[in-house]
Each structure stands twice: as structure tokens, then as C-alpha cells.
Design a protein around this motif. Sequence first.
Motif, short mmCIF file in Angstrom:
data_model
loop_
_atom_site.label_atom_id
_atom_site.label_comp_id
_atom_site.label_asym_id
_atom_site.label_seq_id
_atom_site.Cartn_x
_atom_site.Cartn_y
_atom_site.Cartn_z
N ALA A 116 -94.02 24.94 37.72
CA ALA A 116 -93.86 23.57 37.23
C ALA A 116 -95.18 22.81 37.31
O ALA A 116 -95.54 22.05 36.40
N ILE A 117 -95.92 23.00 38.39
CA ILE A 117 -97.21 22.33 38.55
C ILE A 117 -98.21 22.85 37.53
O ILE A 117 -98.97 22.09 36.92
N ARG A 118 -98.20 24.17 37.30
CA ARG A 118 -99.10 24.74 36.31
C ARG A 118 -98.80 24.22 34.91
O ARG A 118 -99.72 23.95 34.11
N GLU A 119 -97.53 24.08 34.58
CA GLU A 119 -97.16 23.58 33.26
C GLU A 119 -97.63 22.14 33.07
O GLU A 119 -98.08 21.77 31.98
N TRP A 120 -97.54 21.33 34.13
CA TRP A 120 -98.06 19.96 34.00
C TRP A 120 -99.56 20.00 33.75
O TRP A 120 -100.07 19.29 32.86
N ALA A 121 -100.30 20.80 34.52
CA ALA A 121 -101.76 20.87 34.37
C ALA A 121 -102.16 21.32 32.98
O ALA A 121 -103.16 20.86 32.42
N ALA A 122 -101.37 22.21 32.40
CA ALA A 122 -101.69 22.71 31.07
C ALA A 122 -101.33 21.72 29.97
O ALA A 122 -101.84 21.82 28.84
N SER A 123 -100.48 20.74 30.31
CA SER A 123 -99.99 19.81 29.29
C SER A 123 -100.84 18.57 29.13
O SER A 123 -100.64 17.80 28.18
N VAL A 124 -101.79 18.33 30.03
CA VAL A 124 -102.60 17.11 29.98
C VAL A 124 -104.04 17.46 29.58
O VAL A 124 -104.50 18.59 29.78
N PRO A 125 -104.75 16.49 28.99
CA PRO A 125 -106.12 16.78 28.51
C PRO A 125 -107.10 17.13 29.61
O PRO A 125 -107.95 18.02 29.44
N ASP A 126 -107.03 16.43 30.75
CA ASP A 126 -108.05 16.62 31.79
C ASP A 126 -107.42 16.53 33.18
O ASP A 126 -107.48 15.49 33.83
N PRO A 127 -106.79 17.62 33.65
CA PRO A 127 -106.20 17.58 35.00
C PRO A 127 -107.28 17.46 36.06
O PRO A 127 -108.08 18.38 36.23
N ARG A 128 -107.31 16.32 36.76
CA ARG A 128 -108.38 16.07 37.73
C ARG A 128 -107.91 16.25 39.16
O ARG A 128 -108.65 16.72 40.00
N LEU A 129 -106.66 15.85 39.41
CA LEU A 129 -106.19 15.81 40.81
C LEU A 129 -104.70 16.03 40.88
O LEU A 129 -103.94 15.51 40.06
N ILE A 130 -104.31 16.82 41.87
CA ILE A 130 -102.89 17.01 42.19
C ILE A 130 -102.73 16.74 43.68
O ILE A 130 -103.42 17.36 44.50
N VAL A 131 -101.87 15.81 44.04
CA VAL A 131 -101.63 15.47 45.44
C VAL A 131 -100.22 15.89 45.80
O VAL A 131 -99.25 15.54 45.09
N VAL A 132 -100.07 16.63 46.88
CA VAL A 132 -98.76 17.08 47.36
C VAL A 132 -98.49 16.41 48.70
O VAL A 132 -99.11 16.73 49.70
N ASP A 133 -97.55 15.48 48.71
CA ASP A 133 -97.21 14.72 49.90
C ASP A 133 -95.71 14.88 50.21
O ASP A 133 -94.87 14.21 49.61
N VAL A 134 -95.33 15.78 51.11
CA VAL A 134 -96.18 16.61 51.96
C VAL A 134 -96.03 18.07 51.56
O VAL A 134 -95.04 18.45 50.93
N PHE A 135 -96.99 18.90 51.96
CA PHE A 135 -97.00 20.30 51.59
C PHE A 135 -95.78 21.05 52.11
O PHE A 135 -95.27 21.96 51.45
N GLN A 136 -95.27 20.65 53.27
CA GLN A 136 -94.14 21.35 53.88
C GLN A 136 -92.92 21.36 52.96
O GLN A 136 -92.11 22.28 53.00
N ARG A 137 -92.80 20.32 52.10
CA ARG A 137 -91.63 20.21 51.22
C ARG A 137 -91.61 21.29 50.14
O ARG A 137 -90.53 21.64 49.64
N ILE A 138 -92.77 21.80 49.73
CA ILE A 138 -92.79 22.82 48.67
C ILE A 138 -93.29 24.16 49.19
O ILE A 138 -93.38 25.13 48.42
N ARG A 139 -93.60 24.22 50.45
CA ARG A 139 -94.09 25.48 51.03
C ARG A 139 -92.98 26.51 51.04
O ARG A 139 -91.85 26.25 51.46
N ALA A 140 -93.32 27.71 50.58
CA ALA A 140 -92.34 28.80 50.58
C ALA A 140 -92.09 29.28 52.01
O ALA A 140 -92.99 29.29 52.84
#
Length: 370
Positions: free
Chosen positions: A118-142
Motif C-alpha cells: 500500500a505504501i509503495r502504491e502511494w509512492a508510485a502514484s505521486v509526482p515527487d515522493p519526498r517523505l513518508i512518516v510512520v507514527d508509530v512503527f510498532q503499528r505496522i511492524r510484522a
Amino acid sequence: MSAPKLETISADRLMSEQLPVPKSVIPGLLPTGLTLLAGRPKLGKTWLGLNVSIAAAEGSSVLGREAGVAGDVLHLALEDGPRRLQDRLRVILNGRPAPSRLAFATSCPTLRAGGDQAIREWAASVPDPRLIVVDVFQRIRAKGEQNTRLYADDYAAALPLKDIADKFSCAVVAIVHARKGDAADDPLDAVSATTGLTGAADHILILDRSRDGVALYGRGRDVAEFDLALKFDPHRGQWLTLGDKAEVGRSDTRNAILAVLRDAAEPLGPTEIAKRAGLDQGVVKKRLADMTAAGEAVKLSRGLYATTVTSVPTVTSVPPSLSSGRDEKECDGGLKVTEETEVTDIGEDAARCPKQAQHRTRERRRKVPA
């Protein structure tokens, strides 16, 4: 089946290559790559993450540094609902328009359950992906595999975000918690994980509070080590930098010592100065040595100190034969102290006549002719 071969490149060919210079989202603070932002609960990591996201999306400044070029930003606010997120933005923006290039999501699957894609698809959909902030990492950590070592598990958990940062040449900030207690040996030990997590990241930011205040420590592969003293402005929702932590702390300590010496009725020793200023005695001793060398303080006999900016009588070097008929007291070495002298500097000669140097007067003085 043939054995795999390594793809190598010679040193001279490597040096002849014209390679792109790594981009920096916030120069000197946040380069591209995976960055861990660690801090204790409720210290202000979320506010700092929002400050950085807005600056990157607007091309504005944060912590005294200009983002420069605006870009597309994804902020995963996984511990905030829309209402709280709106309240925070209203405080930070303070009436100015919200940046259209900043996108929020308040939920995201774990990385292995579709979050990575899902994060990769967002990055590919915008002209200039500059920053991705994950608050907090524990929520998406496998979740880690059973029977795996903690180091390997932490390292593997961070790799998907590291790969995203590398593939899209953007910055990914994963906000994590810091453990309790001081990291005496290395600031990176404050990260609540094994060194596998910090080892996988390109850069580390540590937001920490001590008795000296809040500081942001940074270290990484593409950024010079820094340690900034910070202050949070709750009315603006902004973290502000006060300068280098060592310089700010040094100034605060010196000011505290000077305040004690100015208010004292007589010269003081390091123990008493530390007690009155609420400082560590060892720190006071070291700082007094620096202040004496800089001319901010003078060391008298028996380890007593006074400040050179305190209004005390000046000790003026005059010939022993000089007689002015005024109220003068002679010290060893032909030095005289007059009650008609306005003092703004004790000077080195005070050490030779400490009793007179301790004398204070609030009357207006006149200089003794040399």
C-alpha cells in the motif's frame, strides 16, 4: 546448476562514475533513507513528526532549517483519529492553508499483510515522493517468526521501509519508543529494540529530556552528528531549536554561576556555588576554570571565586609613596584600595589582596589617579 557470481566494479571505474548526489528532505537533519525517530512516550514525537511533514510538503522550515523544495508527503498517523489530527493541524498551521501535497492515513495494515504494498502504491502514484512518516512503527511492524533471534527479527522488520526509501529515493521516518533510563554508553542505546533495528536504519534521531531540557540527537550515514537543544511552543505546536546542546548548556551553567557570584556578599568556593545554583559540583569546578581563563571570574586565595562583573572595589596598582589623603588601605606589593573607586573589574591583582577584594560598597566612587 551453475554457482551464482558476484557483480563487481573496479575502484577506478567506480571513481569515474557520475553518481547522483543523495537528496536531503531537511538539509543537515533529514536526508533520504530510513530514519528512526525514538523518544519516550508523551515527549512530543508526534508533534515533531507533524512539523517535519508539513515543512516537507510546503517547502518551509523546521528546527531552523529550510526544506527548500516542496514534495509529496505521506503521514501515517496511526495513533490519532481524524478529530485529534485536525486539532493538531489547526494549532500548527495557525490559519494558513493546509498543504495539498500532504496526505494522511490513520490506519494501515502491517507490512506483511499488505501495508508494504500500500505504501509503495502511494509512492508510485505521486509526482515527487519526498517523505513518508510512520507514527508509530510498532503499528505496522510484522510479527516476528517463532524461534528467530531478536536481532535478526528487528533487522528484518525494518527492511521493507528501508527498501521503499531506496527505491523511491525518499526519506522514511519510523517513529519508535525509547526505553527508560539513561543511555550512558551510546545515545542509540535509548532505542527500545536491539541493535538490529538501528543497524538497518540509515539515520537515527533521539528525542530525549534530561534535567538540562529537551534535546534532539542525530547520527547517520549521510548526516553529520548533531545534538540540538530544543524547546516546544505549545501555542504554535512547534519544536524550536535553541542551538547546539553543549553551547546552550554551557551558557546556562555559566549564567547560573555568574548569578550566584553576583548575588553573594563575599567570594565563594565551588561547593557553595554548586549548592546555591543547583548544579553538580564537578561541573561547577570545570566551568569555573573556563570562566577564569575567559576573564569572567577571578580565583582568590583558598579556592574562593568572585566574578569580574560584580561591583566591588577595584584594586589599583599605585606607587607606595602615593598619598591622596582619602580612605585607603594598603596591601602587600604596594597595592591600595580606595573607597573612592568605582569597580567594574576585580582584575588579577585582587588575588594578592583578597580581604579588600571582598569588600562591597554601594556608594558612588571616583577613580584614584595613577
